[in-house]
Each structure stands twice: as structure tokens, then as C-alpha cells.
Write a protein that holds these residues in place. Sequence first.
Motif, PDB file in Angstrom:
ATOM      1  N   LYS A   1       0.831  -1.202   0.000  1.00 46.92           N
ATOM      2  CA  LYS A   1       0.000   0.000   0.000  1.00 46.92           C
ATOM      3  C   LYS A   1       0.869   1.258   0.000  1.00 46.92           C
ATOM      4  CE  LYS A   1      -3.713   2.306   2.478  1.00 46.92           C
ATOM      5  NZ  LYS A   1      -4.589   2.321   3.641  1.00 46.92           N
ATOM      6  N   VAL A   2       1.898   1.280   0.830  1.00 50.75           N
ATOM      7  CA  VAL A   2       2.790   2.439   0.906  1.00 50.75           C
ATOM      8  C   VAL A   2       3.544   2.623  -0.409  1.00 50.75           C
ATOM      9  CG1 VAL A   2       4.872   3.353   2.033  1.00 50.75           C
ATOM     10  CG2 VAL A   2       3.042   2.367   3.418  1.00 50.75           C
ATOM     11  N   LEU A   3       4.085   1.533  -0.947  1.00 46.23           N
ATOM     12  CA  LEU A   3       4.825   1.626  -2.212  1.00 46.23           C
ATOM     13  C   LEU A   3       3.928   2.103  -3.351  1.00 46.23           C
ATOM     14  CD1 LEU A   3       7.024  -1.584  -1.921  1.00 46.23           C
ATOM     15  CD2 LEU A   3       7.859   0.780  -1.970  1.00 46.23           C
ATOM     16  N   GLU A   4       2.678   1.685  -3.332  1.00 45.64           N
ATOM     17  CA  GLU A   4       1.740   2.148  -4.351  1.00 45.64           C
ATOM     18  C   GLU A   4       1.415   3.632  -4.160  1.00 45.64           C
ATOM     19  OE1 GLU A   4      -2.752   1.327  -6.095  1.00 45.64           O
ATOM     20  OE2 GLU A   4      -2.181   0.447  -4.174  1.00 45.64           O
ATOM     21  N   GLU A   5       1.116   4.024  -2.938  1.00 50.09           N
ATOM     22  CA  GLU A   5       0.775   5.423  -2.647  1.00 50.09           C
ATOM     23  C   GLU A   5       1.910   6.368  -3.035  1.00 50.09           C
ATOM     24  OE1 GLU A   5      -0.179   5.395   1.506  1.00 50.09           O
ATOM     25  OE2 GLU A   5      -2.227   4.694   1.161  1.00 50.09           O
ATOM     26  N   GLU A   6       3.144   5.913  -2.886  1.00 50.32           N
ATOM     27  CA  GLU A   6       4.292   6.771  -3.175  1.00 50.32           C
ATOM     28  C   GLU A   6       4.794   6.624  -4.613  1.00 50.32           C
ATOM     29  OE1 GLU A   6       7.158   6.884  -0.028  1.00 50.32           O
ATOM     30  OE2 GLU A   6       5.682   8.016   1.122  1.00 50.32           O
ATOM     31  N   GLY A   7       4.092   5.831  -5.418  1.00 54.85           N
ATOM     32  CA  GLY A   7       4.387   5.761  -6.834  1.00 54.85           C
ATOM     33  C   GLY A   7       5.519   4.835  -7.249  1.00 54.85           C
ATOM     34  N   PHE A   8       5.898   3.902  -6.388  1.00 55.19           N
ATOM     35  CA  PHE A   8       6.965   2.962  -6.724  1.00 55.19           C
ATOM     36  C   PHE A   8       6.438   1.714  -7.426  1.00 55.19           C
ATOM     37  CE2 PHE A   8       8.887   5.527  -3.423  1.00 55.19           C
ATOM     38  CZ  PHE A   8      10.159   5.751  -3.923  1.00 55.19           C
ATOM     39  N   ILE A   9       5.173   1.384  -7.189  1.00 57.76           N
ATOM     40  CA  ILE A   9       4.566   0.221  -7.827  1.00 57.76           C
ATOM     41  C   ILE A   9       3.158   0.564  -8.305  1.00 57.76           C
ATOM     42  CG2 ILE A   9       5.910  -1.449  -6.475  1.00 57.76           C
ATOM     43  CD1 ILE A   9       3.353  -2.002  -4.839  1.00 57.76           C
ATOM     44  N   ASN A  10       2.684  -0.235  -9.245  1.00 57.11           N
ATOM     45  CA  ASN A  10       1.295  -0.153  -9.717  1.00 57.11           C
ATOM     46  C   ASN A  10       0.531  -1.349  -9.174  1.00 57.11           C
ATOM     47  OD1 ASN A  10       1.339   2.153 -11.453  1.00 57.11           O
ATOM     48  ND2 ASN A  10       2.482   0.927 -12.924  1.00 57.11           N
TER      49      ASN A  10
END
Length: 121
Positions: A61-70
Motif C-alpha cells: 500500500k505504501v509503495l503504491e501510494e508513493e508511486g513505486f509500484i502499480n
Amino acid sequence: MPEFIYKKKLYYNPVEFAMDRIGGTWKIPILWRLKNKTFRYGELKNDIPHITHKMLSSQLKVLEEEGFINRVVYAAVPPKVEYSITERGLAAISVIEVIRNYGIHLMQEFGIDETIIRNIQ
């Protein structure tokens, strides 16, 4: 260097800021796995030893929110969710590779068993 605040947290330098984005126990292993392949949630869980469902969910969730993953959700029963890396995430991979190589170098200097080191490479 001037300090700055981002999302109500005080930072003193850009290294601290970057490590807060990709550091910790699980973000780097998640990004590393996604660098060459799209994974479903269950595949990631099975591929990362010792991570709990709660921790994997929160880190994704954090990685997605910060734009590192889709994250892509497919309308299916049961729900199908796939994770892939973004351009921002790919940019982090080059940094992770440098840190990884330095870690291997330090392991050799500190006398870590060569069998372990060979299994990492």
C-alpha cells in the motif's frame, strides 16, 4: 543543508528522505522482485520468506501510494490483483543494486561464510 518537512515529518537530508521511502525490512525485497516481473499478491507472499500478510499488505500500500509500484485489480472471482514496478521504482533499483553490492563486499570483509555469499549472487 536546510531541513524540510514532508507529510508532517522533519527531514535533515535527502538520504534520510530517500531511505524513508525505500528503506526498512520489506520494501527493498518487494521492489527487487518486481523489477523484472509482474506478481500477484499470493506469488509475492510465497516468494518473500518470513513476511506476514499484514506487513506485505501495508508495504504494498505504501509503495503504491508513493508511486513505486502499480496495483491492478481485475474483476474476477476470486479477485485478481497484480503488482508491477513503475519508472520511479525502477530508478530505485539502481540504488538498491549499489547498496546490495556494498553489502556483499562488507559480508566478505567481515568473514561471512562464502557459501552464503555465493547463494546471494
